[in-house]
Motif scaffolding. Structure first.
Motif, mmCIF file in Angstrom:
data_model
loop_
_atom_site.group_PDB
_atom_site.id
_atom_site.type_symbol
_atom_site.label_atom_id
_atom_site.label_comp_id
_atom_site.label_asym_id
_atom_site.label_seq_id
_atom_site.Cartn_x
_atom_site.Cartn_y
_atom_site.Cartn_z
ATOM 1 N N VAL A 388 0.824 -1.208 0.000
ATOM 2 C CA VAL A 388 0.000 0.000 0.000
ATOM 3 C C VAL A 388 0.865 1.268 0.000
ATOM 4 O O VAL A 388 1.794 1.398 0.795
ATOM 5 C CB VAL A 388 -0.940 0.009 1.218
ATOM 6 C CG1 VAL A 388 -1.811 1.261 1.217
ATOM 7 C CG2 VAL A 388 -1.823 -1.238 1.223
ATOM 8 N N ASP A 389 0.511 2.158 -0.883
ATOM 9 C CA ASP A 389 1.174 3.465 -0.973
ATOM 10 C C ASP A 389 0.872 4.280 0.290
ATOM 11 O O ASP A 389 -0.291 4.510 0.639
ATOM 12 C CB ASP A 389 0.635 4.184 -2.220
ATOM 13 C CG ASP A 389 1.422 5.448 -2.558
ATOM 14 O OD1 ASP A 389 2.155 5.949 -1.689
ATOM 15 O OD2 ASP A 389 1.279 5.921 -3.704
ATOM 16 N N ALA A 390 1.931 4.696 0.992
ATOM 17 C CA ALA A 390 1.761 5.523 2.195
ATOM 18 C C ALA A 390 2.376 6.903 2.000
ATOM 19 O O ALA A 390 2.744 7.577 2.966
ATOM 20 C CB ALA A 390 2.393 4.825 3.397
ATOM 21 N N SER A 391 2.502 7.332 0.752
ATOM 22 C CA SER A 391 3.084 8.651 0.482
ATOM 23 C C SER A 391 2.145 9.750 0.978
ATOM 24 O O SER A 391 0.955 9.506 1.249
ATOM 25 C CB SER A 391 3.342 8.817 -1.022
ATOM 26 O OG SER A 391 2.140 8.711 -1.749
ATOM 27 N N GLY A 392 2.672 10.943 1.089
ATOM 28 C CA GLY A 392 1.901 12.046 1.640
ATOM 29 C C GLY A 392 0.615 12.338 0.893
ATOM 30 O O GLY A 392 -0.377 12.773 1.494
ATOM 31 N N MET A 394 -1.556 10.410 -0.145
ATOM 32 C CA MET A 394 -2.665 9.563 0.286
ATOM 33 C C MET A 394 -3.492 10.249 1.381
ATOM 34 O O MET A 394 -4.572 9.773 1.742
ATOM 35 C CB MET A 394 -2.143 8.228 0.800
ATOM 36 C CG MET A 394 -1.640 7.299 -0.289
ATOM 37 S SD MET A 394 -2.961 6.663 -1.359
ATOM 38 C CE MET A 394 -3.712 5.428 -0.284
ATOM 39 N N GLY A 395 -2.996 11.364 1.893
ATOM 40 C CA GLY A 395 -3.757 12.122 2.877
ATOM 41 C C GLY A 395 -4.726 13.105 2.257
ATOM 42 O O GLY A 395 -5.505 13.753 2.972
ATOM 43 N N GLN A 396 -4.715 13.233 0.929
ATOM 44 C CA GLN A 396 -5.615 14.173 0.275
ATOM 45 C C GLN A 396 -7.062 13.689 0.360
ATOM 46 O O GLN A 396 -7.325 12.481 0.356
ATOM 47 C CB GLN A 396 -5.206 14.361 -1.188
ATOM 48 C CG GLN A 396 -3.860 15.041 -1.366
ATOM 49 C CD GLN A 396 -3.523 15.277 -2.835
ATOM 50 O OE1 GLN A 396 -4.305 14.994 -3.721
ATOM 51 N NE2 GLN A 396 -2.331 15.811 -3.074
ATOM 52 N N ARG A 405 -7.853 9.738 1.020
ATOM 53 C CA ARG A 405 -7.647 8.551 0.196
ATOM 54 C C ARG A 405 -7.241 7.362 1.056
ATOM 55 O O ARG A 405 -7.696 6.229 0.831
ATOM 56 C CB ARG A 405 -6.563 8.804 -0.852
ATOM 57 C CG ARG A 405 -6.951 9.754 -1.956
ATOM 58 C CD ARG A 405 -5.777 9.983 -2.905
ATOM 59 N NE ARG A 405 -6.062 11.047 -3.859
ATOM 60 C CZ ARG A 405 -5.145 11.596 -4.643
ATOM 61 N NH1 ARG A 405 -3.880 11.193 -4.574
ATOM 62 N NH2 ARG A 405 -5.483 12.552 -5.489
ATOM 63 N N MET A 406 -6.384 7.603 2.042
ATOM 64 C CA MET A 406 -5.925 6.517 2.903
ATOM 65 C C MET A 406 -7.086 5.953 3.724
ATOM 66 O O MET A 406 -7.215 4.733 3.875
ATOM 67 C CB MET A 406 -4.797 6.981 3.809
ATOM 68 C CG MET A 406 -4.235 5.876 4.705
ATOM 69 S SD MET A 406 -3.480 4.521 3.753
ATOM 70 C CE MET A 406 -1.808 5.158 3.544
ATOM 71 N N ASP A 407 -7.932 6.812 4.265
ATOM 72 C CA ASP A 407 -9.053 6.340 5.069
ATOM 73 C C ASP A 407 -9.990 5.454 4.252
ATOM 74 O O ASP A 407 -10.420 4.387 4.706
ATOM 75 C CB ASP A 407 -9.847 7.531 5.633
ATOM 76 C CG ASP A 407 -9.088 8.272 6.726
ATOM 77 O OD1 ASP A 407 -8.218 7.644 7.353
ATOM 78 O OD2 ASP A 407 -9.361 9.473 6.929
ATOM 79 N N PRO A 473 -0.561 8.086 6.144
ATOM 80 C CA PRO A 473 0.332 8.716 5.158
ATOM 81 C C PRO A 473 1.582 9.286 5.832
ATOM 82 O O PRO A 473 1.522 9.820 6.947
ATOM 83 C CB PRO A 473 -0.529 9.835 4.565
ATOM 84 C CG PRO A 473 -1.942 9.429 4.838
ATOM 85 C CD PRO A 473 -1.904 8.699 6.135
ATOM 86 N N VAL A 474 2.712 9.149 5.171
ATOM 87 C CA VAL A 474 3.976 9.679 5.677
ATOM 88 C C VAL A 474 4.087 11.141 5.252
ATOM 89 O O VAL A 474 4.091 11.443 4.049
ATOM 90 C CB VAL A 474 5.169 8.881 5.122
ATOM 91 C CG1 VAL A 474 6.479 9.484 5.583
ATOM 92 C CG2 VAL A 474 5.068 7.422 5.533
ATOM 93 N N PRO A 475 4.157 12.091 6.205
ATOM 94 C CA PRO A 475 4.238 13.512 5.820
ATOM 95 C C PRO A 475 5.426 13.756 4.883
ATOM 96 O O PRO A 475 6.545 13.310 5.145
ATOM 97 C CB PRO A 475 4.441 14.224 7.168
ATOM 98 C CG PRO A 475 3.847 13.276 8.177
ATOM 99 C CD PRO A 475 4.161 11.903 7.667
ATOM 100 N N ASP A 476 5.165 14.409 3.789
ATOM 101 C CA ASP A 476 6.190 14.750 2.788
ATOM 102 C C ASP A 476 6.805 13.518 2.123
ATOM 103 O O ASP A 476 7.812 13.631 1.417
ATOM 104 C CB ASP A 476 7.312 15.588 3.415
ATOM 105 C CG ASP A 476 6.801 16.903 4.002
ATOM 106 O OD1 ASP A 476 5.891 17.492 3.372
ATOM 107 O OD2 ASP A 476 7.292 17.300 5.071
ATOM 108 N N GLY A 477 6.225 12.322 2.360
ATOM 109 C CA GLY A 477 6.741 11.119 1.719
ATOM 110 C C GLY A 477 6.374 11.083 0.246
ATOM 111 O O GLY A 477 5.248 11.418 -0.136
ATOM 112 N N ALA A 478 7.313 10.691 -0.591
ATOM 113 C CA ALA A 478 7.060 10.574 -2.032
ATOM 114 C C ALA A 478 6.723 9.112 -2.371
ATOM 115 O O ALA A 478 6.651 8.254 -1.495
ATOM 116 C CB ALA A 478 8.273 11.052 -2.809
ATOM 117 N N THR A 479 6.530 8.838 -3.655
ATOM 118 C CA THR A 479 6.095 7.503 -4.092
ATOM 119 C C THR A 479 7.281 6.721 -4.634
ATOM 120 O O THR A 479 7.755 6.975 -5.750
ATOM 121 C CB THR A 479 5.004 7.619 -5.182
ATOM 122 O OG1 THR A 479 3.932 8.413 -4.666
ATOM 123 C CG2 THR A 479 4.479 6.253 -5.568
#
Length: 588
Positions: A388-392, A394-396, A405-407, A473-479
Motif C-alpha cells: 500500500v502506498d503511504a506517500s503524503g 494519500m492524505g488528500q 484517500r488513505m481512510d 500517510p507519511v508527511p512529505d513522503g514521495a512515491t
C-alpha cells in the motif's frame, strides 16, 4: 422376436443433424467419417451392403462409457436391442454400458489413455472440448446427440414456496443474489470443475448479472464463494446435501441445503423415488442451458467396420419411437430440447415457470472457459501480499466523501479481507520513500494464514485488520513505486506456495517519484526475466485517483502476467481485487 436391421440411410431415424438456433456446440458428423474402412459408409448410405440376415451370427460387441445419469437408459436400450434382435448389417449387437463421470473420462482421453471402449456419451459437449485439448489426446469423433435436459435450480417445497414458486420467476442473477443474502437460501452445487450443470449455471449467473447492468464480476465471484462453501464433489452427490425430511432439525441444519443446481432429468429421477419430498424446479427466465449428451466414437480408426457401424446403429435407435419413449421414461427430453409436458411435471416444473424457451442462446465456449478459470482461482486458497502506498498524497481528501484517500483505502481493504477464508494467506507492506534507511518499503505483517493464531491466541486476520486500520500517510513522503515493486515481487517468488493462488496486490495513488530508483524500463525487463510460468505470481496493480498512471501500472503488471486497473474512488478497491482474481483465472 422381430429383427430390426440398420436402415439403408443411417440418418433416416437419427437425430436431426442440422445446426439449431440453440447454438449447440457439437458438430453433427455424417456417417462418411464414421466408418473405419474407406468406402464402407458410402456403401451403407446407398444400400449396397447386405443389411439383413440371420441373427445367429456372432454378435458385434460395442462397449459404451456413459455419464452416470444417462447410463441406465443406455443399459435399458442394450437390453431391448438384445431381446428384439436389433441388428447392424445382419449381426446381433452386444452393447455393454459402463457408467463413469465425464470429467474422469475427459482427463484420461486428453492424456491419451482411452481406447478400451468404442463409444463415449458424456452429459455435455464441454467434455469433448476438454478431452481433445492436447496433441497426444485419444481421437474422439462426435456423431450426434442422444438427448437433452435443461439446468435449473431445484428446491425443497418450503424454500420454493418462500420464493413464490411456481408463480414467481427469477433470473439467474436474482437466484444467486438470494443465495448470497445471509442464510436466506442455502444453495448447493456440484464442483463446476467436475460438473457441467454447475459450470453452465455459474456462467449463466455472470451473463445474467451483466445483462441486468449489475457488477457481474463481483456478483459471480461472490456467488462462486458461496457455492464453493456448499459444494459436492460430483453431480451424483449433490442431492444428498438436501435436508432429508421436513423436520425442523433437518430443515434448520445449516449444513443442509435448501436448493441445489440440478438438471430436469435429475429432479425427475429424485421425484420418482419412494419416500422422497418432491422438489420444485425453477427454470430461470433468462434461459436454462441444456446438457446435450453427445454420442462420440473413441479412437475410430482403431475400430473395425462392424464395430463402428454397430455403434452408429445404437445411436440411430434413440431417434426411433421406442428410443425416444425410453429416454422420456428416464426423464430426458429429445435431443432438440423440446419439452415433454409429462417429464416437466414429474420433474417439478409448473406453469408459469419458463421451461420452454425458443431462441435461447447458450453461453459461448469462451465465456464458459473464463468461468472455469475464475472458479479454479476462487476455490483455491489465495496467498496475497498487499503493498500500500503511504506517500503524503494519500492524505488528500476524496471528493464527496469527507475522508482521505488513505481512510477510504483502509476501509475498502478491510471489506475485501472479509471475502477471504481462514485458509487464505495475506500480508501487508507499505511504501513511500526512505521508510527503512535507503529502502522505500517496510514489511508490516508477514504473509500467513488468516486463521493462524499467535502465542497470545490472536488470529492473523485480526492482526491484519488492525494493521490496515493503522496505515497512515507519511508527511512529505514521495512515491517509491519501482524499487518497492521489484523487492516485493522477489519476496513473493521466494515464498511461493504451490497449490495456492499466489499474487502481489499493489495500490498506488501516484507515479514513481524516487529519482535514485531503478528505471521503469529496467523494472519491466527485470520482472519479465524473473517471471516463472511454473510458479506464477501475477501482479495486480491498482492506480488510485487522478494522479496515478494507469498505463504505467498496467505495463508493470503485465510483465508478470498480471493486470493493471484504475479507480477514481478508493472504495472500489475491494471489487477490483475480486475482478482481477477472475481475470487471472480466465487464463488458467
Amino acid at each position: 422376436m422381430g429383427r430390426h436391421s440398420l436402415p439403408d440411410e443411417y440418418g433416416a431415424a437419427a437425430p436431426d443433424p442440422r445446426p439449431r438456433a440453440r447454438g449447440r456446440t457439437v458438430a453433427i458428423a455424417t456417417v462418411l467419417v464414421l466408418t473405419a474402412a474407406a468406402g464402407t459408409a458410402v456403401a451403407g448410405r446407398t444400400g449396397l451392403l447386405p443389411l439383413g440376415g440371420s441373427c445367429g451370427d456372432e454378435a458385434v460387441r460395442v462397449d459404451v462409457v456413459a455419464a452416470p445419469d444417462i447410463a441406465p437408459a443406455l443399459r435399458q436400450a442394450a437390453t431391448h436391442i438384445r431381446e428384439q434382435e436389433v441388428t447392424s448389417d445382419g449381426h446381433c449387437m452386444d452393447v455393454r454400458v459402463t457408467a463413469r463421470d465425464a470429467y474422469r473420462v475427459a482427463d484420461a482421453l486428453r492424456a491419451g489413455k482411452g481406447g478400451d471402449y468404442e463409444v463415449w456419451v458424456p452429459d455435455s459437449a464441454l467434455w469433448l472440448d476438454r478431452a481433445v485439448s492436447d496433441t497426444d489426446s485419444t481421437s474422439v469423433t462426435p456423431t450426434g446427440n442422444l438427448a437433452a435436459t435443461p439446468v435449473g435450480v431445484a428446491m425443497l417445497p418450503s424454500a420454493a414456496r418462500s420464493l413464490g414458486w411456481p408463480s414467481k420467476t427469477y433470473s439467474w442473477a436474482e437466484l444467486a443474489a438470494t443465495a448470497t443474502e445471509g442464510d436466506k437460501l442455502r444453495l448447493g452445487t456440484a464442483d463446476p470443475a467436475r460438473s457441467a450443470p454447475g459450470l453452465l449455471a455459474l456462467t449463466m449467473i455472470g451473463a445474467s448479472a451483466s445483462a441486468a447492468g449489475d457488477d457481474d464480476d463481483t456478483q459471480v465471484a461472490a456467488a462462486a464463494k458461496i457455492l464453493a462453501s456448499r459444494m459436492s464433489d460430483s453431480d451424483g452427490q449433490v442431492l444428498d446435501t438436501l435436508a432429508r425430511d421436513a423436520s425442523g432439525t433437518e430443515q434448520g441444519n445449516p449444513r443442509r441445503n435448501q436448493a441445489v443446481i440440478l438438471t430436469e432429468q435429475a429432479a425427475h429421477r429424485h421425484n420418482a423415488g419412494a419416500g422422497e419430498e418432491d422438489l420444485g424446479l425453477f427454470y430461470p427466465k433468462d434461459g436454462a442451458p441444456l446438457l446435450d449428451y453427445p454420442f462420440a466414437l473413441v479412437d475410430e480408426r482403431g475400430q473395425s467396420t462392424d464395430e463402428s457401424r454397430a455403434a452408429v446403429r445404437l445411436m440411430t435407435f434413440f431417434g426411433e419411437p421406442e428410443g425416444r419413449r425410453l429416454l422420456a421414461r428416464h426423464g430426458f427430453r429429445p435431443e432438440s430440447g423440446d419439452p415433454d409436458e409429462s417429464v416437466v411435471t414429474a420433474a417439478g416444473g409448473r406453469t408459469p415457470q419458463p421451461y420452454d424457451q425458443d431462441g435461447f442462446e447458450p453461453p459461448a465456449p469462451e465465456a464458459v472457459q473464463e468461468t472455469l478459470g475464475m472458479w479454479t482461482i476462487t476455490v483455491q486458497s489465495a496467498r496475497l501480499t498487499t503493498v500500500v502506498d503511504a506517500s503524503g498524497s494519500m492524505g488528500q481528501p476524496v471528493p464527496g466523501r469527507g475522508q482521505s484517500r488513505m481512510d477510504v483505502t483502509k476501509a475498502s481493504l478491510i471489506q475485501a479481507l472479509s471475502q477471504f477464508t481462514p485458509d487464505d494467506e495475506i500480508g501487508l507492506w507499505e511504501f513511500a520513500t526512505h521508510l527503512d534507511g535507503d529502502k522505500d518499503y517496510r514489511k508490516l505483517v508477514e504473509t500467513r494464514r488468516l486463521g493462524d493464531r499467535d502465542g497470545k491466541g490472536k488470529a492473523h486476520r485480526d492482526r491484519l485488520t488492525a494493521a490496515f486500520g493503522d496505515l497512515t500517510p507519511v508527511p512529505d513522503g514521495a512515491t517509491g513505486l519501482y524499487d518497492t515493486t521489484l523487492a516485493a515481487y522477489r519476496a513473493a517468488q521466494e515464498s511461493y506456495v504451490s497449490g495456492k493462488f499466489n499474487a502481489l496486490v499493489i495500490l498506488t495513488d501516484g507515479v514513481n517519484e524516487d529519482p535514485g530508483s531503478i528505471s521503469r524500463s529496467s523494472l519491466v525487463a527485470e520482472l519479465e526475466g524473473l517471471r516463472d510460468t511454473d510458479r506464477p505470481v501475477p501482479v495486480i496493480a491498482i492506480a488510485v485517483g487522478p494522479a496515478a498512471d494507469k498505463e504505467e501500472v498496467k505495463e508493470i503488471a503485465e510483465a508478470t502476467g498480471g493486470s493493471g486497473h484504475q479507480v477514481s474512488d478508493p472504495a472500489q478497491i475491494h471489487a477490483v481485487i475480486l475482478k482481477a482474481i477472475m481475470e487471472a483465472g480466465s487464463t488458467v
